[in-house]
Design a protein around this motif. Structure first.
Motif, PDB file in Angstrom:
ATOM      1  N   ILE A 158     111.483  88.875  45.815  1.00 55.95           N
ATOM      2  CA  ILE A 158     111.286  90.074  44.993  1.00 55.95           C
ATOM      3  C   ILE A 158     109.851  90.130  44.478  1.00 55.95           C
ATOM      4  O   ILE A 158     109.197  91.176  44.514  1.00 55.95           O
ATOM      5  N   CYS A 191     114.096  94.130  38.304  1.00 53.42           N
ATOM      6  CA  CYS A 191     114.139  92.662  38.254  1.00 53.42           C
ATOM      7  C   CYS A 191     113.157  92.157  37.199  1.00 53.42           C
ATOM      8  O   CYS A 191     112.010  92.579  37.159  1.00 53.42           O
ATOM      9  N   PHE A 192     113.619  91.256  36.320  1.00 54.96           N
ATOM     10  CA  PHE A 192     112.684  90.681  35.351  1.00 54.96           C
ATOM     11  C   PHE A 192     112.439  89.193  35.598  1.00 54.96           C
ATOM     12  O   PHE A 192     111.954  88.472  34.722  1.00 54.96           O
ATOM     13  N   GLY A 193     112.777  88.761  36.826  1.00 51.76           N
ATOM     14  CA  GLY A 193     112.349  87.440  37.263  1.00 51.76           C
ATOM     15  C   GLY A 193     113.023  86.257  36.597  1.00 51.76           C
ATOM     16  O   GLY A 193     112.420  85.195  36.473  1.00 51.76           O
ATOM     17  N   CYS A 194     114.306  86.401  36.207  1.00 60.29           N
ATOM     18  CA  CYS A 194     114.961  85.301  35.478  1.00 60.29           C
ATOM     19  C   CYS A 194     115.352  84.130  36.376  1.00 60.29           C
ATOM     20  O   CYS A 194     115.623  83.048  35.911  1.00 60.29           O
ATOM     21  N   LYS A 195     115.436  84.367  37.673  1.00 55.65           N
ATOM     22  CA  LYS A 195     115.746  83.334  38.667  1.00 55.65           C
ATOM     23  C   LYS A 195     117.227  82.947  38.731  1.00 55.65           C
ATOM     24  O   LYS A 195     117.570  81.947  39.361  1.00 55.65           O
ATOM     25  N   ALA A 196     118.098  83.712  38.066  1.00 55.17           N
ATOM     26  CA  ALA A 196     119.532  83.398  38.152  1.00 55.17           C
ATOM     27  C   ALA A 196     120.014  83.509  39.600  1.00 55.17           C
ATOM     28  O   ALA A 196     120.864  82.725  40.041  1.00 55.17           O
ATOM     29  N   CYS A 197     119.467  84.469  40.333  1.00 51.13           N
ATOM     30  CA  CYS A 197     119.849  84.649  41.741  1.00 51.13           C
ATOM     31  C   CYS A 197     119.503  83.411  42.562  1.00 51.13           C
ATOM     32  O   CYS A 197     120.322  82.912  43.338  1.00 51.13           O
ATOM     33  N   ARG A 240     114.228  85.205  44.096  1.00 51.49           N
ATOM     34  CA  ARG A 240     113.261  85.699  43.107  1.00 51.49           C
ATOM     35  C   ARG A 240     111.857  85.784  43.702  1.00 51.49           C
ATOM     36  O   ARG A 240     111.120  86.743  43.465  1.00 51.49           O
ATOM     37  N   VAL A 246     120.403  94.088  39.786  1.00 50.47           N
ATOM     38  CA  VAL A 246     119.425  94.376  40.847  1.00 50.47           C
ATOM     39  C   VAL A 246     120.110  94.568  42.202  1.00 50.47           C
ATOM     40  O   VAL A 246     119.638  95.325  43.048  1.00 50.47           O
ATOM     41  N   CYS A 262     123.397  88.483  38.424  1.00 46.34           N
ATOM     42  CA  CYS A 262     122.162  89.172  38.006  1.00 46.34           C
ATOM     43  C   CYS A 262     122.372  89.970  36.713  1.00 46.34           C
ATOM     44  O   CYS A 262     123.200  90.872  36.670  1.00 46.34           O
ATOM     45  N   PRO A 263     121.630  89.667  35.660  1.00 43.65           N
ATOM     46  CA  PRO A 263     121.797  90.405  34.405  1.00 43.65           C
ATOM     47  C   PRO A 263     121.215  91.811  34.457  1.00 43.65           C
ATOM     48  O   PRO A 263     121.458  92.619  33.555  1.00 43.65           O
ATOM     49  N   GLN A 264     120.451  92.102  35.464  1.00 45.09           N
ATOM     50  CA  GLN A 264     119.807  93.406  35.588  1.00 45.09           C
ATOM     51  C   GLN A 264     120.462  94.302  36.635  1.00 45.09           C
ATOM     52  O   GLN A 264     119.987  95.405  36.898  1.00 45.09           O
TER      53      GLN A 264
HETATM   54  S1  SF4 Z   1     118.965  87.424  38.826  1.00 47.47           S
HETATM   55 FE1  SF4 Z   1     118.390  89.587  38.959  1.00 47.47          FE
HETATM   56  S2  SF4 Z   1     116.838  89.903  37.359  1.00 47.47           S
HETATM   57 FE2  SF4 Z   1     117.041  87.693  37.667  1.00 47.47          FE
HETATM   58  S3  SF4 Z   1     115.402  87.199  39.179  1.00 47.47           S
HETATM   59 FE3  SF4 Z   1     117.295  87.547  40.332  1.00 47.47          FE
HETATM   60  S4  SF4 Z   1     117.250  89.718  40.904  1.00 47.47           S
HETATM   61 FE4  SF4 Z   1     115.740  89.428  39.252  1.00 47.47          FE
END
Ligand code: SF4
Ligand code: SF4
Length: 154
Positions: free
Chosen positions: A54, A29-35, A51, A88, A84-86
């Protein structure tokens, strides 16, 4: 964060989560907050922020996460996983966190009640003669409870 709080941190918590099936995505997770942006729960209860959960796990805030009642608010809609772009797989991470919570004895009262119902009836809603009589009138088959199968699973 004061020193007492720092001493309560468990740096191994993130690895405990990551070792659970489905929990490994936590690491990337890089904390983008899309979730958080798509989560249907966050707008109605600000305590539930994917986020933030996490971040708390990565920081080792084990007790604050496992003992929190808000971890049980996730509706498992999988919306966070879609965006999620990662990759996760946050829904799976939440399952991992909830499994850890149960293993640590942090079970919300409602869940314990559901377990009791499953053990007694094999379902969350008891099907009585009243329901079966109504089903019969509608030409539907009778529902027979098999709680022993669920008891074995539990
Ligand atoms: S969308 Fe994915 S990468 Fe971005 S904060 Fe949420 S879990 Fe982390
Ligand atoms: S699965 Fe849970 S965390 Fe993810 S968007 Fe749905 S309610 Fe929010």
């Amino acid at each position: 964060m004061n020193r007492k709080k720092l001493n309560e941190l468990d740096p191994s918590f993130k690895e405990q989560v990551a070792r659970q099936p489905g929990g490994e995505g936590l690491r990337v997770c890089f904390g983008c907050k899309a979730c958080t942006a798509v989560c249907p729960i966050e707008p109605v209860d600000k305590r539930y922020d994917p986020r933030k959960i996490i971040r708390m796990a990565l920081l080792g805030m084990k007790r604050e996460v496992l003992e929190a009642d808000f971890i049980w608010l996730c509706s498992s809609c999988y919306g966070c996983q879609e965006v999620c772009p990662q990759n996760v797989c946050f829904t799976e991470v939440m399952f991992a966190i909830k499994n850890l919570a149960v293993a640590e004895g942090c079970v919300p009262p409602g869940l314990a009640a559901q377990k009791t119902l499953l053990k007694q009836h094999g379902r969350l809603y008891e099907v009585t003669d009243f329901e079966n009589e109504k089903r019969e009138k509608l030409g539907l088959p009778k529902i027979v409870e098999h709680p022993e199968d669920y008891d074995a699973l539990l």
